[in-house]
Write an enzyme that holds these catalytic residues in place. Structure first.
Site, PDB file in Angstrom:
ATOM      1  N   GLU A 107      -0.714  -9.003  -0.560  1.00 17.67           N
ATOM      2  CA  GLU A 107      -2.146  -9.190  -0.304  1.00 17.67           C
ATOM      3  C   GLU A 107      -2.959  -9.148  -1.599  1.00 17.67           C
ATOM      4  OE1 GLU A 107      -1.712  -6.050   2.705  1.00 17.67           O
ATOM      5  OE2 GLU A 107      -2.915  -7.327   4.010  1.00 17.67           O
ATOM      6  N   ALA A 112       0.869  -1.160   0.000  1.00 16.17           N
ATOM      7  CA  ALA A 112       0.000   0.000   0.000  1.00 16.17           C
ATOM      8  C   ALA A 112       0.914   1.221   0.000  1.00 16.17           C
ATOM      9  CB  ALA A 112      -0.884  -0.019   1.240  1.00 16.17           C
ATOM     10  N   GLU A 114       4.626  -5.004   7.295  1.00 18.79           N
ATOM     11  CA  GLU A 114       3.929  -3.923   8.000  1.00 18.79           C
ATOM     12  C   GLU A 114       4.391  -3.755   9.445  1.00 18.79           C
ATOM     13  OE1 GLU A 114       2.481  -6.280   6.118  1.00 18.79           O
ATOM     14  OE2 GLU A 114       0.949  -5.356   4.838  1.00 18.79           O
ATOM     15  N   GLY A 156       0.670  -4.788   0.967  1.00 19.83           N
ATOM     16  CA  GLY A 156      -0.509  -4.799   0.098  1.00 19.83           C
ATOM     17  C   GLY A 156      -0.260  -5.471  -1.243  1.00 19.83           C
TER      18      GLY A 156
HETATM   19  C1  HXC Z   1       5.096   4.367  -1.177  1.00 17.80           C
HETATM   20  C2  HXC Z   1       7.012   3.374  -1.956  1.00 17.80           C
HETATM   21  C3  HXC Z   1       6.621   2.139  -1.404  1.00 17.80           C
HETATM   22  C4  HXC Z   1       5.385   2.079  -0.701  1.00 17.80           C
HETATM   23  C5  HXC Z   1       8.529   1.868  -2.371  1.00 17.80           C
HETATM   24  N1  HXC Z   1       8.182   3.166  -2.553  1.00 17.80           N
HETATM   25  N2  HXC Z   1       7.596   1.218  -1.677  1.00 17.80           N
HETATM   26  N3  HXC Z   1       6.236   4.473  -1.838  1.00 17.80           N
HETATM   27  N4  HXC Z   1       4.661   3.220  -0.620  1.00 17.80           N
HETATM   28  N5  HXC Z   1       4.929   0.943  -0.167  1.00 17.80           N
HETATM   29  C6  HXC Z   1       8.947   4.210  -3.245  1.00 17.80           C
HETATM   30  C7  HXC Z   1      10.160   4.639  -2.457  1.00 17.80           C
HETATM   31  O1  HXC Z   1       9.805   5.565  -1.479  1.00 17.80           O
HETATM   32  C8  HXC Z   1      11.004   5.245  -3.537  1.00 17.80           C
HETATM   33  O2  HXC Z   1      10.520   6.523  -3.858  1.00 17.80           O
HETATM   34  C9  HXC Z   1      10.708   4.346  -4.743  1.00 17.80           C
HETATM   35  O3  HXC Z   1       9.473   3.711  -4.457  1.00 17.80           O
HETATM   36  C10 HXC Z   1      11.775   3.286  -4.950  1.00 17.80           C
HETATM   37  O4  HXC Z   1      11.927   2.559  -3.746  1.00 17.80           O
HETATM   38  P1  HXC Z   1      13.333   2.325  -3.017  1.00 17.80           P
HETATM   39  O5  HXC Z   1      13.030   2.062  -1.592  1.00 17.80           O
HETATM   40  O6  HXC Z   1      14.263   3.432  -3.340  1.00 17.80           O
HETATM   41  O7  HXC Z   1      13.829   0.995  -3.748  1.00 17.80           O
HETATM   42  P2  HXC Z   1      14.817  -0.110  -3.168  1.00 17.80           P
HETATM   43  O8  HXC Z   1      15.930   0.551  -2.385  1.00 17.80           O
HETATM   44  O9  HXC Z   1      15.173  -0.970  -4.319  1.00 17.80           O
HETATM   45  O10 HXC Z   1      13.971  -0.956  -2.107  1.00 17.80           O
HETATM   46  C11 HXC Z   1      12.847  -1.742  -2.539  1.00 17.80           C
HETATM   47  C12 HXC Z   1      11.979  -2.119  -1.308  1.00 17.80           C
HETATM   48  C13 HXC Z   1      11.630  -0.859  -0.515  1.00 17.80           C
HETATM   49  C14 HXC Z   1      12.732  -3.134  -0.439  1.00 17.80           C
HETATM   50  C15 HXC Z   1      10.718  -2.819  -1.859  1.00 17.80           C
HETATM   51  O11 HXC Z   1      11.079   0.129  -1.414  1.00 17.80           O
HETATM   52  C16 HXC Z   1      10.613  -1.075   0.576  1.00 17.80           C
HETATM   53  O12 HXC Z   1      10.925  -1.617   1.643  1.00 17.80           O
HETATM   54  N6  HXC Z   1       9.371  -0.604   0.373  1.00 17.80           N
HETATM   55  C17 HXC Z   1       8.318  -0.636   1.363  1.00 17.80           C
HETATM   56  C18 HXC Z   1       7.800  -2.023   1.532  1.00 17.80           C
HETATM   57  C19 HXC Z   1       6.693  -2.044   2.582  1.00 17.80           C
HETATM   58  O13 HXC Z   1       6.920  -1.745   3.758  1.00 17.80           O
HETATM   59  N7  HXC Z   1       5.463  -2.393   2.168  1.00 17.80           N
HETATM   60  C20 HXC Z   1       4.341  -2.477   3.069  1.00 17.80           C
HETATM   61  C21 HXC Z   1       3.577  -1.202   3.004  1.00 17.80           C
HETATM   62  S1  HXC Z   1       2.181  -1.233   4.127  1.00 17.80           S
HETATM   63  P3  HXC Z   1      11.477   7.836  -3.802  1.00 17.80           P
HETATM   64  O14 HXC Z   1      10.514   8.954  -4.102  1.00 17.80           O
HETATM   65  O15 HXC Z   1      12.082   7.872  -2.465  1.00 17.80           O
HETATM   66  O16 HXC Z   1      12.445   7.559  -4.896  1.00 17.80           O
HETATM   67  C22 HXC Z   1       1.079  -2.227   3.338  1.00 17.80           C
HETATM   68  C23 HXC Z   1      -0.093  -2.839   4.039  1.00 17.80           C
HETATM   69  C24 HXC Z   1      -1.073  -1.897   4.446  1.00 17.80           C
HETATM   70  O17 HXC Z   1       1.166  -2.532   2.228  1.00 17.80           O
HETATM   71  C25 HXC Z   1      -1.506  -2.166   5.803  1.00 17.80           C
HETATM   72  C26 HXC Z   1      -1.350  -0.972   6.674  1.00 17.80           C
HETATM   73  C27 HXC Z   1       0.023  -0.362   6.655  1.00 17.80           C
END
Ligand code: HXC
Length: 257
Positions: free
Chosen positions: A111, A65, A131, A108
């Protein structure tokens, strides 16, 4: 199509949807949800289309998400707005949807893949529910669908530690149907979808509905539900055609009736 965050292509009877927010690794924001729901509604209503494939990029199916969209939201906005409930409509799609996952399917993204009917994984796929590292929990069904897919031990470990699993481990524990080389992923998913789309359409819907019933019923209720739907298909022309075609040693020629 007029979409900005997804690409939609028709490959004969298969609708191929590509998540397309590369700058955010396909993070699922309100716009991608609304466009995806619109595309899936159109797919489900279009009698020329029999199966869909949802895929992302080589790097990410979807990294979750959209964290930036949620960051400042409070309880009133989340609970009051019933955040994420929009995804329920996605799961009401009656025709099959295959998730073709390469790279990250996190939060997400994992999911969403699990809301599809089955997952084909590239050897590069990585699944996780990170998360916990954000101070929250899965919010799009992950704690429930992952647990049903892989069992308590692995689901609990993944949710509590945020550890990602690769394609091999995901296949071993039953999260994915099959692993394919990354370069072949989309073509293989479309081919699989075309196989499904070539089946009798009412039987396809009935099979999907039936397998899903296994998650919501007791065994006895589920078996009863199966039998009633099975009986019902004997009221269709395609049952007569399918069994006649078998006896005559030729492919079935379906009418969808
Ligand atoms: C918004 C995101 C994002 C996300 C990545 N980006 N994931 N933006 N929401 N979930 C953005 C980054 O901010 C970055 O933007 C760009 O995408 C590239 O990501 P990087 O982190 O620079 O890439 P990398 O270093 O290769 O790392 C990849 C990754 C990492 C390991 C997948 O991006 C990551 O950990 N993402 C978050 C994963 C996560 O926690 N997902 C769960 C979300 S909560 P900029 O502008 O900085 O370049 C969820 C469930 C909802 O999904 C339930 C309630 C929370």
């Amino acid at each position: 199509s007029d979409y900005e965050t997804i690409l939609v292509e028709r490959r004969d009877a298969v609708t191929l949807v590509t998540l397309n927010r590369p700058q955010a690794l396909n993070a699922l924001n309100a716009q991608i949800l609304s466009e995806l729901l619109d595309a899936m509604r159109a797919f489900d209503a279009d009698s020329t289309q029999g199966c869909a494939v949802i895929t992302g990029s080589a790097k990410a199916f979807a990294a979750g998400a959209d964290i930036k969209e949620m960051q400042e939201m409070d309880f009133a906005a989340m609970y009051g707005g019933d955040h994420f409930s929009g995804w329920d409509a996605f799961t009401r799609t009656r025709k099959p949807i295959i998730a073709a996952v390469a790279g990250f399917a996190l939060g997400g993204g994992c999911e969403l893949a699990m809301m599809c009917d089955f997952i084909l994984a590239a050897d590069t796929a990585k699944f996780g529910q990170p998360e916990i590292k954000l101070g929250v929990t899965p919010g799009m069904g992950g704690s429930q669908r992952l647990t049903r897919a892989v069992g308590k031990a692995k689901a609990m470990e993944m949710c509590l530690t945020g550890r990602m699993i690769g394609a091999e481990e995901a296949e071993r524990c039953g999260l994915v149907a099959r692993i394919v080389p990354a370069d072949d992923l989309v073509e293989e998913a479309v081919k699989t979808a075309q196989t499904i789309a070539a089946m009798a359409p009412l039987a396809v819907k009935a099979n999907k509905e039936m397998v899903n019933a296994a998650f919501d019923t007791t065994l006895a209720q589920g078996v009863q539900f199966e039998r009633r739907l099975f009986h019902g298909l004997f009221g269709t022309a395609d049952q007569k055609e399918g069994m006649t075609a078998f006896v005559e040693k030729r492919p079935g020629n379906w009418t969808g009736r």
